[in-house]
Design a protein around this motif. Structure first.
Motif, PDB file in Angstrom:
ATOM      1  N   GLY A  67       0.805  -1.212   0.000  1.00  0.00           N
ATOM      2  CA  GLY A  67       0.000   0.000   0.000  1.00  0.00           C
ATOM      3  C   GLY A  67       0.835   1.257   0.000  1.00  0.00           C
ATOM      4  O   GLY A  67       2.008   1.258   0.368  1.00  0.00           O
ATOM      5  N   GLY A  68       0.215   2.334  -0.459  1.00  0.00           N
ATOM      6  CA  GLY A  68       0.869   3.635  -0.433  1.00  0.00           C
ATOM      7  C   GLY A  68       2.063   3.731  -1.341  1.00  0.00           C
ATOM      8  O   GLY A  68       3.001   4.475  -1.057  1.00  0.00           O
ATOM      9  N   GLY A  69       2.054   2.980  -2.461  1.00  0.00           N
ATOM     10  CA  GLY A  69       3.197   3.032  -3.360  1.00  0.00           C
ATOM     11  C   GLY A  69       4.480   2.593  -2.691  1.00  0.00           C
ATOM     12  O   GLY A  69       5.533   3.205  -2.896  1.00  0.00           O
ATOM     13  N   THR A  70       4.418   1.570  -1.868  1.00  0.00           N
ATOM     14  CA  THR A  70       5.487   0.973  -1.043  1.00  0.00           C
ATOM     15  C   THR A  70       5.738   1.748   0.251  1.00  0.00           C
ATOM     16  O   THR A  70       6.506   1.287   1.100  1.00  0.00           O
ATOM     17  CB  THR A  70       6.847   0.830  -1.785  1.00  0.00           C
ATOM     18  OG1 THR A  70       7.461   2.117  -1.950  1.00  0.00           O
ATOM     19  CG2 THR A  70       6.675   0.135  -3.122  1.00  0.00           C
ATOM     20  N   SER A  71       5.073   2.898   0.447  1.00  0.00           N
ATOM     21  CA  SER A  71       5.398   3.746   1.594  1.00  0.00           C
ATOM     22  C   SER A  71       4.987   3.129   2.921  1.00  0.00           C
ATOM     23  O   SER A  71       5.635   3.375   3.948  1.00  0.00           O
ATOM     24  CB  SER A  71       4.749   5.123   1.439  1.00  0.00           C
ATOM     25  OG  SER A  71       3.339   5.032   1.460  1.00  0.00           O
ATOM     26  N   ILE A  72       3.924   2.308   2.953  1.00  0.00           N
ATOM     27  CA  ILE A  72       3.466   1.748   4.222  1.00  0.00           C
ATOM     28  C   ILE A  72       4.504   0.773   4.780  1.00  0.00           C
ATOM     29  O   ILE A  72       4.896   0.845   5.946  1.00  0.00           O
ATOM     30  CB  ILE A  72       2.096   1.073   4.055  1.00  0.00           C
ATOM     31  CG1 ILE A  72       1.033   2.126   3.697  1.00  0.00           C
ATOM     32  CG2 ILE A  72       1.694   0.349   5.342  1.00  0.00           C
ATOM     33  CD1 ILE A  72      -0.342   1.548   3.434  1.00  0.00           C
ATOM     34  N   GLY A  73       4.970  -0.137   3.939  1.00  0.00           N
ATOM     35  CA  GLY A  73       6.007  -1.058   4.382  1.00  0.00           C
ATOM     36  C   GLY A  73       7.306  -0.360   4.714  1.00  0.00           C
ATOM     37  O   GLY A  73       7.969  -0.675   5.717  1.00  0.00           O
ATOM     38  N   ASN A  74       7.693   0.587   3.879  1.00  0.00           N
ATOM     39  CA  ASN A  74       8.915   1.346   4.145  1.00  0.00           C
ATOM     40  C   ASN A  74       8.830   2.053   5.499  1.00  0.00           C
ATOM     41  O   ASN A  74       9.788   2.067   6.278  1.00  0.00           O
ATOM     42  CB  ASN A  74       9.145   2.386   3.043  1.00  0.00           C
ATOM     43  CG  ASN A  74       9.410   1.763   1.686  1.00  0.00           C
ATOM     44  OD1 ASN A  74       9.818   0.609   1.595  1.00  0.00           O
ATOM     45  ND2 ASN A  74       9.168   2.522   0.632  1.00  0.00           N
ATOM     46  N   VAL A 102       6.048  10.376  -2.912  1.00  0.00           N
ATOM     47  CA  VAL A 102       5.011   9.437  -2.501  1.00  0.00           C
ATOM     48  C   VAL A 102       5.067   9.262  -0.986  1.00  0.00           C
ATOM     49  O   VAL A 102       4.059   8.986  -0.331  1.00  0.00           O
ATOM     50  CB  VAL A 102       5.195   8.088  -3.221  1.00  0.00           C
ATOM     51  CG1 VAL A 102       4.253   7.021  -2.685  1.00  0.00           C
ATOM     52  CG2 VAL A 102       4.990   8.269  -4.723  1.00  0.00           C
ATOM     53  N   MET A 103       6.253   9.443  -0.421  1.00  0.00           N
ATOM     54  CA  MET A 103       6.442   9.434   1.029  1.00  0.00           C
ATOM     55  C   MET A 103       7.372  10.585   1.376  1.00  0.00           C
ATOM     56  O   MET A 103       8.107  11.090   0.509  1.00  0.00           O
ATOM     57  CB  MET A 103       7.007   8.087   1.486  1.00  0.00           C
ATOM     58  CG  MET A 103       8.270   7.687   0.795  1.00  0.00           C
ATOM     59  SD  MET A 103       8.682   5.940   1.097  1.00  0.00           S
ATOM     60  CE  MET A 103      10.340   5.886   0.386  1.00  0.00           C
ATOM     61  N   ASP A 104       7.334  11.008   2.615  1.00  0.00           N
ATOM     62  CA  ASP A 104       8.085  12.195   3.025  1.00  0.00           C
ATOM     63  C   ASP A 104       9.450  11.852   3.615  1.00  0.00           C
ATOM     64  O   ASP A 104       9.975  12.574   4.445  1.00  0.00           O
ATOM     65  CB  ASP A 104       7.264  13.027   4.012  1.00  0.00           C
ATOM     66  CG  ASP A 104       6.864  12.228   5.261  1.00  0.00           C
ATOM     67  OD1 ASP A 104       7.183  11.018   5.325  1.00  0.00           O
ATOM     68  OD2 ASP A 104       6.225  12.814   6.152  1.00  0.00           O
ATOM     69  N   PHE A 105      10.022  10.755   3.178  1.00  0.00           N
ATOM     70  CA  PHE A 105      11.372  10.374   3.595  1.00  0.00           C
ATOM     71  C   PHE A 105      11.989   9.561   2.476  1.00  0.00           C
ATOM     72  O   PHE A 105      11.312   9.157   1.523  1.00  0.00           O
ATOM     73  CB  PHE A 105      11.346   9.570   4.901  1.00  0.00           C
ATOM     74  CG  PHE A 105      10.483   8.334   4.845  1.00  0.00           C
ATOM     75  CD1 PHE A 105      11.017   7.107   4.493  1.00  0.00           C
ATOM     76  CD2 PHE A 105       9.125   8.400   5.134  1.00  0.00           C
ATOM     77  CE1 PHE A 105      10.228   5.957   4.429  1.00  0.00           C
ATOM     78  CE2 PHE A 105       8.330   7.265   5.087  1.00  0.00           C
ATOM     79  CZ  PHE A 105       8.874   6.043   4.733  1.00  0.00           C
TER      80      PHE A 105
END
Length: 314
Positions: A67-74, A102-105
């Motif tokens: 989910g989240g364009g891989t951001s949730i697992g990351n 897509v994520m803030d890191f």
């Protein structure tokens, strides 16, 4: 992209399995894959699962956190306890997701453990398409909007950006997702083209539904001698996936190095060697400053590529 080959050989005594029988790890290790089961990052995690258990002496569980364009697992790995018992397995999708916000890191939020493999990718079309060679495919792309199946912000999106940048072509992006759903969309005629690994494409190539136009590798694969490279067809471009392992940023360096050395040992395990050959992967090991420099180089190149193409995740 720069290729470094891992040369298998006898490891120093300090890397032998008995030397790893220390305090870490002292409980099961969780491997987070931020992609669905059956994708290329998932394959790598599962290739190493059993060999790493033998080296480290603890169970390893592979967990697909989608989910989240891989951001949730990351994010789960970034926020985990920095004790070396939560590890992220992913390719350049971490960099592309960070590039497009897509994520803030980004990679700076992690301890970079090791690279264990490189896999060159292919551009694939429906077998009924009128363009079955790379020159014909690029001509069709220049003549009109070909629909490319991608996950916006993911590595397959950036592979098309790289191809377009190198050849002066543009594509219309359809958000199909990762390798599995994109392959299905391509076979069903919902998109015109996709970037897939050979292994992802193989079932539908064998069935006659898909056609590989080119592989973006330095030379032909021994297992696919009739598959022409992009270079042979007039496009001097190498495109690959690099498989990287990460830990939370504050993980002690000794534990990061310990896991990296365990990965290096596991790369020589007959199960892993066989899987690399079966999946047409090259064993490439990097760690420490060399790995950090390579990731920094690729990250900077991706940011420049996105800027030149004026692309964002939305």
């Amino acid at each position: 992209m720069k290729r470094r080959d891992f040369v298998a050989g006898t490891l120093a005594a300090s890397l032998a399995v008995p030397a790893l029988a220390q305090a870490y790890p002292d409980k099961p290790v969780r491997i987070v894959v931020p992609n669905p089961p059956g994708g290329s990052a998932d394959y790598i995690a599962r290739f190493f699962q059993t060999p790493l258990q033998r080296v480290l002496g603890q169970p390893l569980a592979v967990s697909n956190v989608v989910g989240g364009g891989t951001s949730i697992g990351n994010r789960q790995v970034r926020d985990a306890a920095p004790d070396g018992h939560t590890v992220l397995a992913i390719h350049q999708a971490l960099l592309t997701a960070a590039t497009l916000k897509v994520m803030d890191f980004g990679p700076e939020a992690f301890a970079q453990v090791a690279q264990v493999a490189t896999e060159y990718v292919t551009v694939v079309v429906n077998s009924k398409a009128p363009y079955q060679t790379l020159p014909a495919f690029l001509a069709a792309a220049k003549a009109g909007d070909l629909k490319a199946g991608v996950q916006i912000g993911a590595i397959n999106h950036f592979l098309f950006l790289s191809l377009g940048d190198a050849t002066g072509t543009k594509f219309r992006y359809v958000n199909t997702g990762g390798g599995g759903p994109t392959r299905t969309a391509l076979a069903g005629g919902h998109v015109d083209c996709a970037f897939l690994t050979v292994n992802e494409a193989k079932p539908l190539v064998d069935s006659g539904d898909l056609k590989i136009v080119a592989i973006f590798a330095p030379q032909r694969l021994a297992s696919w001698p009739n598959l022409a490279t992009a270079r042979e067809q007039g496009t001097d471009l190498l495109l690959n996936l690099n498989y990287w392992w990460w830990m939370p940023k504050a993980t002690p360096r000794a534990r990061v190095d310990r896991f990296a050395d365990a990965l290096r040992i596991a790369m020589n395990d007959p199960e892993v060697v066989q899987k690399y050959a079966e999946f047409n992967m090259s064993a490439v090991f990097l760690k420490g400053a060399e790995l950090e420099a390579e990731i920094a180089r690729q990250y900077e190149a991706m940011k420049k590529l996105a800027e030149r193409n004026n692309v964002t995740a939305t």
